[in-house]
Scaffold this motif. Structure first.
Motif, PDB file in Angstrom:
ATOM      1  N   ASP A  22       0.809  -1.126   0.055  1.00 45.37           N
ATOM      2  CA  ASP A  22       0.011  -0.020  -0.071  1.00 45.37           C
ATOM      3  C   ASP A  22       0.661   1.419  -0.012  1.00 45.37           C
ATOM      4  O   ASP A  22       0.571   2.291   0.836  1.00 45.37           O
ATOM      5  CB  ASP A  22      -0.822   0.003   1.232  1.00 45.37           C
ATOM      6  N   TRP A  23       1.982   1.185  -0.651  1.00 44.92           N
ATOM      7  CA  TRP A  23       2.809   2.357  -0.906  1.00 44.92           C
ATOM      8  C   TRP A  23       3.492   2.161  -2.294  1.00 44.92           C
ATOM      9  O   TRP A  23       3.357   0.940  -2.808  1.00 44.92           O
ATOM     10  CB  TRP A  23       3.557   2.748   0.197  1.00 44.92           C
ATOM     11  N   PHE A  24       4.155   3.024  -2.829  1.00 44.06           N
ATOM     12  CA  PHE A  24       4.637   2.912  -3.917  1.00 44.06           C
ATOM     13  C   PHE A  24       6.250   2.269  -4.184  1.00 44.06           C
ATOM     14  O   PHE A  24       6.995   2.491  -3.254  1.00 44.06           O
ATOM     15  CB  PHE A  24       4.734   4.410  -4.720  1.00 44.06           C
ATOM     16  N   ASN A  25       6.116   1.271  -5.381  1.00 43.45           N
ATOM     17  CA  ASN A  25       7.584   0.756  -5.360  1.00 43.45           C
ATOM     18  C   ASN A  25       8.309   1.782  -6.201  1.00 43.45           C
ATOM     19  O   ASN A  25       8.378   1.333  -7.625  1.00 43.45           O
ATOM     20  CB  ASN A  25       7.386  -0.709  -5.902  1.00 43.45           C
ATOM     21  N   TYR A  26       9.242   2.555  -5.798  1.00 47.05           N
ATOM     22  CA  TYR A  26       9.953   3.356  -6.596  1.00 47.05           C
ATOM     23  C   TYR A  26      11.418   2.639  -6.893  1.00 47.05           C
ATOM     24  O   TYR A  26      11.923   2.012  -6.020  1.00 47.05           O
ATOM     25  CB  TYR A  26      10.231   4.572  -5.791  1.00 47.05           C
ATOM     26  N   ASN A  27      11.748   2.962  -8.257  1.00 50.77           N
ATOM     27  CA  ASN A  27      13.127   2.430  -8.624  1.00 50.77           C
ATOM     28  C   ASN A  27      13.992   3.279  -8.246  1.00 50.77           C
ATOM     29  O   ASN A  27      13.650   4.846  -8.635  1.00 50.77           O
ATOM     30  CB  ASN A  27      12.923   2.039 -10.030  1.00 50.77           C
ATOM     31  N   GLY A  28      15.256   3.369  -7.975  1.00 43.13           N
ATOM     32  CA  GLY A  28      16.153   4.556  -8.068  1.00 43.13           C
ATOM     33  C   GLY A  28      17.203   4.503  -7.096  1.00 43.13           C
ATOM     34  O   GLY A  28      17.118   3.797  -6.035  1.00 43.13           O
TER      35      GLY A  28
END
Length: 604
Positions: free
Chosen positions: A153-159
């Protein structure tokens, strides 16, 4: 000589949107790295950052992205150790320097490092650049990648979402240290301990070819005046290419020490100094340390021998413009806004936060609960030895980074896992045992539960947690106390099925609100309903002495990626923040501030 060179700034990136590098071995890829660097369409970016916000077409990118940067070899590198430290890469990082494979790291929220001295260019003119390449992989489908075993329930950010730096260190050095401050209070309500000491373990490493005879010093001084409070020195010998530890116990005068608390976050500087046989400084490191004792006694928390109620919230690391790579100044402002709302503690949901956040909690005075990214694991996942191994490794890295922060009140080993199952019990028994062994009982250990009286793992926990959303996902807000009362009754039962009586903390409760939407009828998604909801929950909890605290869900609205439930996440955000994603307050902020203020006054 010890110094840092920051590599943050302009880098270049290439997103593998065609999945050309699906199966990649770090060593074998050395032969292809030159072609990748020379022929791919690299674009400029800034580090720290997240790939998903570099370009609109990459917003829902979950895969591999390459990052590169060039830098000069640091002065003194030929006769010093040089470490490359990356503060956070989500999720798997594979790293090459000057075409050579350094290694890889799995865990999106803790830092890692490599010794790179042997890989640097050491030309005498200093004109030749070093080239660093980092492959970042946040793809789905890896069964032992926490938390990415499932949709979250949160965003899977790449980086590369946290800073990158070179650390230049002497060959003989202080490699680590751990600080503790045990204290004892006399009977009664004394505000000052009768016994107080500082315990420190100093780890040293000698990477030279000669034996090192010398001494290690520890000094405690006041931050404001620099006045020395206490000091000690011990002779040490570190063999060539060897390591050594030195333990210290400094007995302190309790009347000379101000204790740390959210109301008075007094810090002292603890300096560790390594000197050679002639008294010359070889290495020095220092830390800001506070003296506190946080514990449970029966149904209540105590901080420095005084009853303490957790007036808390939960916080995700997210911002619309920065994603996970939020600037430290924004972290600082989040702490300021929490303090303004009379909040005295919060949980980092649902993973280790940026390290600067804990620095600011130490400085400004907020207790912090740090959590592993073991999120909503089902029975099958928790039966997987690979997931347990990942969780233990994540805990070790979290502990190694943050063990010396005075703000740390507790470790949370999971959130909303299926702890009502036998697999959940076995998983948590192993994880609790590991956490307590590593931390040696210094801090409380909990798991955050949404299973109420059915949770088999409550007996393991140092305080009892409950996530409940009655009045939002079902039922009415008036119903929630029946769930809490039942939990309390069973805790008081002589059979102790859920363990002995301990504080109960409502660790999540909340209602979504779209900022600016007002409603005479207090309709769902209105600021009015959210304010009423939080006000009712906190107000009812204030009436019950056995409740050790409340943590609202949550501080700020947070981006999610759950396209299959748009009705539950308007705008693709979890909208339960008391401030929105830009930190603009909703009505609920003032309600929480007022009630927490009354709770604080009553406790005082």
């Amino acid at each position: 000589m010890r110094y840092v060179i920051y590599l943050d700034g302009i880098w270049a990136y290439f997103a593998d949107t065609k999945n050309e590098f699906k199966d990649l071995d770090g060593t074998a890829f050395e032969s292809r790295l030159g072609d990748l660097v020379a022929t791919r369409p690299w674009k400029k970016c800034i580090v720290p950052s997240v790939t998903n916000l570099q370009d609109r077409s990459l917003f829902r990118f979950f895969g591999k992205a390459f990052y590169k940067v060039s830098f000069k070899t640091p002065a003194g590198a030929s006769d010093h150790l040089v470490g490359l430290k990356l503060g956070g890469v989500n999720y798997k990082a594979t790293v090459w320097l000057n075409g050579k494979y350094l290694g890889e790291h799995e865990n999106g929220y803790t830092g890692f490092s490599f010794d790179v001295g042997a890989f640097l260019h050491h030309d005498s003119s200093g004109s030749e650049d070093n080239e660093l390449v980092v492959l970042v992989d946040n793809s789905w489908g890896h069964k032992d990648w926490l938390p990415w075993t499932r949709k979250v329930d949160w965003f899977n950010y790449n980086g590369i979402h946290r800073g990158v730096k070179l650390v230049v260190k002497p060959l003989v050095r202080i490699s680590d240290y751990a600080i503790r401050s045990p204290m004892e209070f006399p009977a009664g309500n004394a505000s000052r301990p009768s016994k107080l000491s500082l315990l420190a373990r100093v780890a040293m490493e000698n990477r030279s070819l000669e034996r090192f005879p010398g001494a290690v010093q520890v000094e405690i001084s006041e931050m404001a005046t620099g006045r020395k409070v206490a000091s000690a020195i011990e002779m040490v010998t570190v063999v060539e290419q060897g390591k050594a530890n030195q333990d210290f116990e400094l007995t302190l005068d309790p009347s000379a020490i101000s204790l740390w608390s959210p109301d008075s976050p007094t810090l002292y500087r603890v300096t560790f100094r390594l000197v050679d046989g002639g008294g010359n400084k070889v290495d020095e490191r220092s830390w800001k340390w506070g003296f506190k004792k946080f514990e449970t006694r029966g149904e209540h928390f105590y901080l420095n021998n005084k009853r303490f109620t957790m007036r808390g919230t939960n916080r995700h690391e997210d911002h619309p413009d920065f994603g996970l790579a939020i600037p430290d100044a924004l972290r600082y402002q989040d702490i300021v806004k929490m303090k303004d709302a009379n909040i005295n503690c919060f949980r980092g949901s649902h993973h280790p936060m940026g390290e600067a956040l804990l620095d600011y909690c130490d400085e400004l005075g907020l207790l912090f609960v740090e959590e592993l990214p073991a999120y909503q694991l089902d029975a099958g996942m928790m039966a997987d030895p690979g997931i347990l191994a990942t969780a233990k490794r994540c805990f070790d890295e979290m502990y190694d980074r943050d063990k010396n922060h005075v703000c740390l009140a507790a470790w949370s080993v999971s959130n909303e896992c299926h702890t009502e199952t036998k697999e959940g019990l076995a998983f948590h028994e192993a994880l609790y045992k590991h956490a307590r062994a590593v931390d040696d009982g210094e801090r409380l250990v909990v798991h955050v539960s949404n299973h109420g009286v059915m949770d088999l793992c409550h007996p393991l926990s140092d305080f009892v947690t409950l996530n409940t959303y009655r009045g939002w996902y079902g039922g009415t807000m008036e119903d929630f106390m029946s769930e809490v009362d039942l939990l309390h009754e069973i805790l008081l039962d002589e059979d102790h099925e859920l363990g002995p009586p301990r504080p109960i903390v409502l660790t999540e409760f909340g209602a979504g609100a779209l900022r600016g939407y007002r409603s005479w009828q207090h309709s769902k998604w209105s600021e009015d309903y959210q304010a009423e909801f939080l006000g009712h929950y906190i107000g009812e909890c204030m009436k019950h002495d056995y409740i050790g605290g409340t943590w609202t869900w949550m501080f700020s609205d947070t981006r999610v990626d759950l396209p299959d439930r748009p009705d539950g996440r308007p705008r693709s955000y979890n909208n339960k923040g008391m401030v929105d994603e830009y930190r603009v307050p909703k009505l609920a902020y003032d309600v929480v501030k007022a009630l927490y203020g009354k709770w604080a006054q009553r406790e005082a």
